[in-house]
Structures are given as structure tokens and as C-alpha cells.
Design a protein around this motif. Sequence first.
Motif, PDB file in Angstrom:
ATOM      1  N   HIS A 239       0.829  -1.203   0.000  1.00 28.85           N
ATOM      2  CA  HIS A 239       0.000   0.000   0.000  1.00 28.85           C
ATOM      3  C   HIS A 239       0.870   1.262   0.000  1.00 28.85           C
ATOM      4  CE1 HIS A 239      -3.800  -2.120   0.621  1.00 28.85           C
ATOM      5  NE2 HIS A 239      -3.162  -2.889   1.498  1.00 28.85           N
ATOM      6  N   LEU A 240       0.473   2.221  -0.806  1.00 28.67           N
ATOM      7  CA  LEU A 240       1.182   3.493  -0.844  1.00 28.67           C
ATOM      8  C   LEU A 240       0.995   4.218   0.483  1.00 28.67           C
ATOM      9  CD1 LEU A 240       2.725   5.604  -2.606  1.00 28.67           C
ATOM     10  CD2 LEU A 240       0.490   6.541  -3.213  1.00 28.67           C
ATOM     11  N   HIS A 241       2.108   4.670   1.072  1.00 27.45           N
ATOM     12  CA  HIS A 241       2.055   5.398   2.343  1.00 27.45           C
ATOM     13  C   HIS A 241       2.232   6.887   2.058  1.00 27.45           C
ATOM     14  CE1 HIS A 241       2.470   6.200   6.607  1.00 27.45           C
ATOM     15  NE2 HIS A 241       3.557   6.898   6.344  1.00 27.45           N
ATOM     16  N   ARG A 242       1.170   7.666   2.273  1.00 30.33           N
ATOM     17  CA  ARG A 242       1.206   9.098   2.000  1.00 30.33           C
ATOM     18  C   ARG A 242       1.559   9.925   3.232  1.00 30.33           C
ATOM     19  NH1 ARG A 242      -3.271   7.332  -1.022  1.00 30.33           N
ATOM     20  NH2 ARG A 242      -3.153   7.807  -3.243  1.00 30.33           N
ATOM     21  N   GLY A 243       1.308   9.388   4.419  1.00 26.89           N
ATOM     22  CA  GLY A 243       1.490  10.163   5.637  1.00 26.89           C
ATOM     23  C   GLY A 243       0.246  10.984   5.951  1.00 26.89           C
ATOM     24  N   PHE A 244       0.216  11.581   7.144  1.00 25.95           N
ATOM     25  CA  PHE A 244      -0.984  12.270   7.633  1.00 25.95           C
ATOM     26  C   PHE A 244      -1.383  13.432   6.729  1.00 25.95           C
ATOM     27  CE2 PHE A 244      -3.143  15.327  10.489  1.00 25.95           C
ATOM     28  CZ  PHE A 244      -4.229  14.536  10.832  1.00 25.95           C
ATOM     29  N   HIS A 245      -0.414  14.234   6.301  1.00 25.55           N
ATOM     30  CA  HIS A 245      -0.716  15.386   5.438  1.00 25.55           C
ATOM     31  C   HIS A 245      -0.315  15.140   3.985  1.00 25.55           C
ATOM     32  CE1 HIS A 245      -2.061  18.052   8.579  1.00 25.55           C
ATOM     33  NE2 HIS A 245      -0.979  17.835   9.288  1.00 25.55           N
ATOM     34  N   GLY A 246      -0.006  13.888   3.638  1.00 26.56           N
ATOM     35  CA  GLY A 246       0.387  13.581   2.269  1.00 26.56           C
ATOM     36  C   GLY A 246       1.819  13.942   1.943  1.00 26.56           C
ATOM     37  N   SER A 247       2.646  14.200   2.968  1.00 24.38           N
ATOM     38  CA  SER A 247       4.016  14.665   2.735  1.00 24.38           C
ATOM     39  C   SER A 247       5.074  13.602   3.004  1.00 24.38           C
ATOM     40  CB  SER A 247       4.307  15.892   3.615  1.00 24.38           C
ATOM     41  OG  SER A 247       3.382  16.920   3.359  1.00 24.38           O
ATOM     42  N   ALA A 248       4.649  12.345   3.198  1.00 23.53           N
ATOM     43  CA  ALA A 248       5.629  11.279   3.435  1.00 23.53           C
ATOM     44  C   ALA A 248       6.594  11.182   2.252  1.00 23.53           C
ATOM     45  CB  ALA A 248       4.918   9.945   3.642  1.00 23.53           C
ATOM     46  N   GLY A 249       7.873  11.013   2.540  1.00 21.69           N
ATOM     47  CA  GLY A 249       8.865  10.829   1.486  1.00 21.69           C
ATOM     48  C   GLY A 249       9.520  12.099   0.980  1.00 21.69           C
ATOM     49  N   GLU A 250       9.266  13.250   1.609  1.00 21.18           N
ATOM     50  CA  GLU A 250       9.897  14.502   1.158  1.00 21.18           C
ATOM     51  C   GLU A 250      11.348  14.575   1.652  1.00 21.18           C
ATOM     52  OE1 GLU A 250       8.947  16.602  -0.936  1.00 21.18           O
ATOM     53  OE2 GLU A 250       6.781  16.395  -1.123  1.00 21.18           O
ATOM     54  N   VAL A 251      12.154  13.619   1.167  1.00 18.40           N
ATOM     55  CA  VAL A 251      13.535  13.494   1.651  1.00 18.40           C
ATOM     56  C   VAL A 251      14.454  14.585   1.114  1.00 18.40           C
ATOM     57  CG1 VAL A 251      13.401  11.020   2.074  1.00 18.40           C
ATOM     58  CG2 VAL A 251      14.041  11.840  -0.192  1.00 18.40           C
ATOM     59  N   GLY A 252      13.976  15.360   0.139  1.00 18.90           N
ATOM     60  CA  GLY A 252      14.796  16.467  -0.352  1.00 18.90           C
ATOM     61  C   GLY A 252      15.103  17.479   0.732  1.00 18.90           C
ATOM     62  N   PHE A 253      14.299  17.463   1.813  1.00 18.38           N
ATOM     63  CA  PHE A 253      14.506  18.387   2.925  1.00 18.38           C
ATOM     64  C   PHE A 253      15.291  17.743   4.069  1.00 18.38           C
ATOM     65  CE2 PHE A 253      11.048  20.148   0.521  1.00 18.38           C
ATOM     66  CZ  PHE A 253      11.258  21.516   0.592  1.00 18.38           C
ATOM     67  N   THR A 254      15.900  16.593   3.799  1.00 19.54           N
ATOM     68  CA  THR A 254      16.734  15.926   4.801  1.00 19.54           C
ATOM     69  C   THR A 254      17.862  16.847   5.259  1.00 19.54           C
ATOM     70  OG1 THR A 254      16.283  13.732   3.906  1.00 19.54           O
ATOM     71  CG2 THR A 254      18.283  13.960   5.230  1.00 19.54           C
ATOM     72  N   ILE A 255      18.083  16.899   6.577  1.00 21.27           N
ATOM     73  CA  ILE A 255      19.179  17.699   7.147  1.00 21.27           C
ATOM     74  C   ILE A 255      20.353  16.780   7.459  1.00 21.27           C
ATOM     75  CG2 ILE A 255      19.862  19.145   9.104  1.00 21.27           C
ATOM     76  CD1 ILE A 255      17.918  20.481   7.166  1.00 21.27           C
ATOM     77  N   VAL A 256      21.532  17.169   7.040  1.00 19.78           N
ATOM     78  CA  VAL A 256      22.702  16.316   7.171  1.00 19.78           C
ATOM     79  C   VAL A 256      23.438  16.537   8.486  1.00 19.78           C
ATOM     80  CG1 VAL A 256      24.956  15.804   6.170  1.00 19.78           C
ATOM     81  CG2 VAL A 256      22.966  16.030   4.692  1.00 19.78           C
ATOM     82  N   ASN A 257      23.472  17.756   8.989  1.00 16.76           N
ATOM     83  CA  ASN A 257      24.151  17.998  10.258  1.00 16.76           C
ATOM     84  C   ASN A 257      23.497  19.167  10.991  1.00 16.76           C
ATOM     85  OD1 ASN A 257      25.279  20.418   9.082  1.00 16.76           O
ATOM     86  ND2 ASN A 257      26.784  19.101   8.068  1.00 16.76           N
TER      87      ASN A 257
END
Length: 419
Positions: A239-257
Motif C-alpha cells: 500500500h502506498l504510504h502518503r502520511g498524515f498530510h500527504g508529505s511522506a517521502g519529502e527526503v529532499g529536505f533531509t538535514i545532514v548535520n
Amino acid sequence: MEKKSLKFSRTVSSKLQYKINMSIIFNYLRENGPISRAKISRDLKISAPAVSRVIDKLIKDGYVVETEKLVTKGGKRPTLLKINQDKGFVIGIDLGKEKFKLALTNFNGETVEKYRGFRILNDKNIAEKMISEIKKFLSKCSKGEKIKLHKVRTICIGVPADIDTDSGKIISAPLYGNWKELNFKKILSSEFNIPVYIENDVNLSTLGEKHYGEGKNFKDVIFVEISNGIGAGIIIDNHLHRGFHGSAGEVGFTIVNTENLGFKIKNKGFLEKFASVESMKKKVVMAIKEGRKTKIADMVENDVEKIESYMVCKAAIGGDKLANSIICEMVNFLSIGIINLILIINPQIIVLGGDICSLPEVRRLFVEPIMEKIKSSIPFKIPEIKLSSLSEDAGIIGASFLATESLLIGEFPYKIEQE
């Protein structure tokens, strides 16, 4: 795409039981055809007469057709059944790439025609452009007698944005701020008078890869889109997991440090700024302007406006130090993002897709180094890492799949989940 529960508080009527049987049999046939009536009866534990009544009705309504006889060692040879692929057609649209892309597919998921159109910009007139292109495309197909227009049953659009899938409203579109007030679902359904579905473009690429690409034999899949932006689609237990607000998977905003907490520039996240395909070109241009020596400058005769991302890969293969350092940094950042996804989701497979797939020597320059960094960082079994087999068509294939699935689940809402 709602799938209804088969739990009931009291005995169902014969009419509802017939509807349930029809839905279950139709959806089972979709996923397992060509198949005989007898096998459907055995597999679903529904009586042979009940199966025959449903199949006769589905044939009469044009949803199912009989095909060849099954080869057996003796006795009566059963007739195989399959979905009537030409009962209807759907349109899948991808707005997440450089240019407008569209696919027309039949109910079997087979692509009848593909189309590539205008360059996608941060333009408030995008809906009008889409409508014009769709009409032009359908006119061409109908003149060529590939389809009859009344058989186009639904449209699904992939948008690089967070979506309210029910209303069709765009919640947030970091790359295309002028689209925020648009409702593609409302505009196109009014224009074409058919159902329109809207979904995040990376989620659609994920569905395409799950059902037709590298992920089709796995229940837990992550698709990572690496293009001008970076995002991930997540499949958990099919099943596709969208998250509560549909923003699951927005890894472009990952913080590295910790130094980069709160990082955001022009609606792009840290990973997108330093590890997207577009970032490669920008880093080279900046380095050349700062006086760094590189073979890439010779490739474009010192005209930095002509630099493209693929040139960085070509230069790296030829031993260019600047190009290799840019790719090395990109690999490091992508590895961090992917490692975090693995640790949180623990998928069976990760599929890398988007513009990165078209770069020269992508396996040697990106996939293999990323795999090595993952292996050296995670002490337990890691998932398979694959390049998308659908490449830039993953989005339109996924959109077509969701269009068909949403339409048919609406008509045949009951199904048995298969392992």
C-alpha cells in the motif's frame, strides 16, 4: 482509492452477495488472468455455478472476454478468460519532468500511445495548456482510429506537490508556487466530463515501479526520484504510504548535520541543493567562474550557459578532478538520505529513478558507490538497490495505473488482498 472491508454485522442479502462475488471474481481475474472458470472457483472457494453466473454477466457487459482453450492431457478443455482490455482507456499525465508527458493506456495497463509536449514552467496558465494538449492528442488518436473518444474513461495527473487527493487541491508546491491556487481535478473534470484523479508525481512513479517495474515482486518498496528535486515514494505491505498530510517521502529536505538545521533556499531542501541532478551543473558553473580548471570548460568552449549535467559524468569518467569531486559529494549526500530511509522503513528494495537514470555510467558513478557506503554504514541485511526499469516513463505508467485502479475499484469495490 477505497477498498471496502468484507466484515458484516449480519447476514448479507443475496443481491449484495452477488455484488461482492462479482467484485472479488473480477479483481481476481484482473490480477491472475488468463484463467479458467474452474480455477477461479477453486482458488476463491466460490461455487462453480456462482462463478459462471458472474462471468456470464461480465462477458455480457463487455468487461471480460474468452480467449483460447487451455491445453490439457485429456477431457474437456476449459476456456480461459481475461479482462477486455479495450473496454476502456485512461490517460496518465506527468507534470514532474521537464516537459509535459501523457500516456494513453487500456484497462490491461498496456500503453497505446505516448506524447511529449510543452516545457513545464511556474505558470498559472498550466491548466489551459494541459487541456489544449489533451484535446490535440485525443483528436490525433481518434483520427488514426486507435480509440473512440467515448471510451476514454478517466484521467490521472502527477503533480510535483503535496496534494489533498480528495479535493484535488494543491497544499504545497515548492518548485511551482504559482500552481498553489489551482485545482486540476476540478478544472479537467469539468472540461472533459470524466473522473479526474490527482496525486504527487513521485508517488505515481512509485506505483508504476511497484506494479510494472523493479518493485513488482516486493511488498515493501521505496522509490527515490533524483532529478531537479529529490523525493521518495513509499510502499508498505503493498500500500502506498502518503502520511498524515500527504508529505511522506519529502527526503529532499533531509538535514545532514546540526549546522544546517532550518536550511531552506527558494523552497528547496538541503539534499536537493547539494545532491540533485541540477546541482551538478550549478556547481560546475560556479567552480569555473571561480577559476577552477576542468575539462568541462573545454567541452563547451568556455560558454558556461551550455553546460549540462551529463557532461560532469563524462568528464569524471575521463578522470577530471573537479567532476569527480562533485559526484563524490553528491554520492555522499544521497547515501545519507537513503541510509536514513532504510533505517526507518526497512524496505525489501530501493529503486532509484528520475533524471539520474539517463546520466552516463550511472551504475559505476552512483549506484555502486552508494551501495558500498550503505553496506559500510548498516550492520544488518540491506535491501536491494536497483535503477528504475521504467526510467522517465515511471510517472505516466503509475498515473495510468492509478486511473484504472481508481475507476475499476469504484465499480468493483471488493477484492481479496493477495500475499
